[in-house]
Design a protein around this motif. Structure first.
Motif, short mmCIF file in Angstrom:
data_model
loop_
_atom_site.label_atom_id
_atom_site.label_comp_id
_atom_site.label_asym_id
_atom_site.label_seq_id
_atom_site.Cartn_x
_atom_site.Cartn_y
_atom_site.Cartn_z
N SER A 237 -12.83 -69.46 21.70
CA SER A 237 -12.19 -70.23 20.60
C SER A 237 -12.86 -71.61 20.44
O SER A 237 -12.64 -72.16 19.40
N TRP A 238 -13.69 -72.07 21.58
CA TRP A 238 -14.26 -73.33 21.11
C TRP A 238 -15.87 -73.16 20.67
O TRP A 238 -16.53 -74.41 20.65
N LYS A 239 -16.48 -71.98 20.29
CA LYS A 239 -17.47 -71.83 19.78
C LYS A 239 -17.48 -72.19 18.24
O LYS A 239 -16.56 -72.02 17.77
N PRO A 240 -18.94 -72.16 17.87
CA PRO A 240 -19.05 -72.51 16.31
C PRO A 240 -18.36 -71.43 15.46
O PRO A 240 -18.58 -70.24 15.78
N THR A 241 -17.96 -71.93 14.26
CA THR A 241 -17.21 -71.14 13.19
C THR A 241 -18.17 -71.26 12.00
O THR A 241 -17.91 -70.43 11.12
N LEU A 242 -19.15 -72.14 12.00
CA LEU A 242 -20.11 -72.18 10.60
C LEU A 242 -21.20 -71.81 11.11
O LEU A 242 -21.89 -71.51 12.08
#
Lengths: 289, 289
Positions: free
Chosen positions: A171-176
């Protein structure tokens, strides 16, 4: 200025070759002066950083006599032909500014992946020769390379997509999306580093790096006040000429004149300007001396 | 774990002090585990990178028992008090993720300038103690510092603005605002480097850097697959407590309880959880052993 068999073997082993002091201080001074001249020139090939500083100027060799000669001097064009095993032409020419404090990061990538997808270049038998015009240290964004990474072959974008999806499960990985269109995944980077390490190309002004089209490379932002100017000349073989496309990229990014280079002697860079044919002429004549 | 007079002198000369192997591998393992736990927790103090990855988690010491203890162990709090010459409290606590491949650049800045402008902290007699939880090398974005830069004093924003306008007179320079609100100008960076150089804080997991509130620092993006986790504890002296403000920043960014730290013995970090008072309690009791 022919490469030795040992140098050629090192290029094929590591995917790159560093040549210290390949240009003299006088040649570097000339190239640096012409580089700043091009930065001030508002031209189609001039690309800006997100912050508005100049990032790249493409195709200065088509209008600037000094850079035209640079692509043709023996110490650039002959090693390119030796390493690729065939006659070469200039596929792409760019000056990367990486200005002090303002030059931004380049994420890890393979150049050939772009040329395959965007330009229909048939094989990765292509390289770039980079001339560095400043002292490069750990802090002004040295070119980073991974020795042997060219042996991974050309990255498969479907595999990369799946890797990135797997990584994004945390969940703390890039989303963009990343800055680069063909950014490699962390898993591929880890694989490239399994039996290797990251190497920074550092040295005094005038050193050159030849690197293969599939060699993974990138660079940090420039956190030093010292600019890190570099000239990238991507040589391709005539046999590896681009295939026809419906909508090819502009020729200032991707050359479609595959005429092989007519080399110049190594002292041609500093020769008087009126002693050779203009770079705009159809046929470039070699200098007499 | 008191600092020697030589270490204190080095801090005052350089504006920072690097302490190798300050935490044991077992302590580092615990801090790393708790760090990833906090990254997965969607909380007000969790700040994201432009790409969506976790950049920073503020104030985990207010809810996480391990980080509460970390702020209080003698080897952190006692040197802070020695270097500042007075009793200390925690002004700000943050975990910086700098995740492998995703962690972005921090431009050069002084921490105290933010605390002066945003929090009304009266003097720069403040420092940060940073615990690094991974091997840090040239490629995962080491903390960069400029020795002696704290002696420039607090940067004057009007001077910086004029410098930036002078720099922008050249047409290839940035046109857009920088990421940081209080970014220093290139001219100030050049001045800081006149008699100094950039130093990268590298080493094995568990090393600590204490640095002064006016020391110029920054870091590149992380171009390695290895995360570069670090815990920043900013200690301020009770005498340097923040002045009242109309609209203070949230206390998870800027503490307004100036009660001095009640230190814990250095082995407290690995002690069982039920053996001491919860961090939420009003009065933090020291551990018996």
């Amino acid at each position: 200025m022919r490469l030795t068999p040992e140098q050629i073997a090192a290029f094929h082993r590591d995917g790159f070759l560093v040549l210290p002091n390949w240009f003299t201080p006088e040649e570097v001074d000339l190239l640096r002066t012409e580089t700043y001249h091009e930065f001030g020139n508002d031209q189609p090939g001039r690309i800006l950083e997100k912050n508005g500083a100049v990032r790249t100027v493409f195709a200065a060799h088509k209008t600037n006599d000094t850079f035209a000669r640079l692509t043709r001097v023996s110490k650039m064009a002959v090693p390119a032909a030796q390493l690729l095993g065939d006659e070469v032409y200039v596929h792409q020419f760019k000056i990367n500014a990486k200005l002090g404090l303002d030059g931004e990061q380049w994420e890890w990538h393979q150049d050939y992946l772009y040329w395959l997808k965007e330009d229909s270049m048939p094989t990765p038998n292509v390289l770039s020769a980079v001339v560095f015009l400043n002292e490069v240290d750990d802090f002004n964004g040295p070119l980073l390379l991974i020795p042997g990474s060219q042996k991974l072959g050309t990255i498969d974008l479907d595999v990369e997509k799946k890797y990135s999806e797997l990584d994004a499960a945390e969940s703390w990985k890039p989303t963009l999306t990343a800055d680069l269109k063909y950014k490699i995944s962390k898993r591929t980077l880890v694989r490239a580093l399994e039996d290797s390490r990251i190497v920074a190309a550092k040295g005094a002004p005038g050193f050159v790096v030849f690197f293969h089209g599939n060699t993974l490379h990138g660079s940090s932002g420039n956190l030093s006040p010292v600019d890190r100017l570099s000239v990238f000349i991507s040589y391709n073989t005539v046999k590896n000429a681009l295939l026809p496309m419906d909508k090819p990229r502009p020729t200032f990014i991707s050359e479609r004149d595959f005429t092989p280079i007519d080399t110049l002697p190594d002292d041609a860079l500093l020769a008087p300007l009126d002693s050779h044919t203009s770079p705009q002429s159809e046929q470039l004549a070699p200098l007499a001396g």
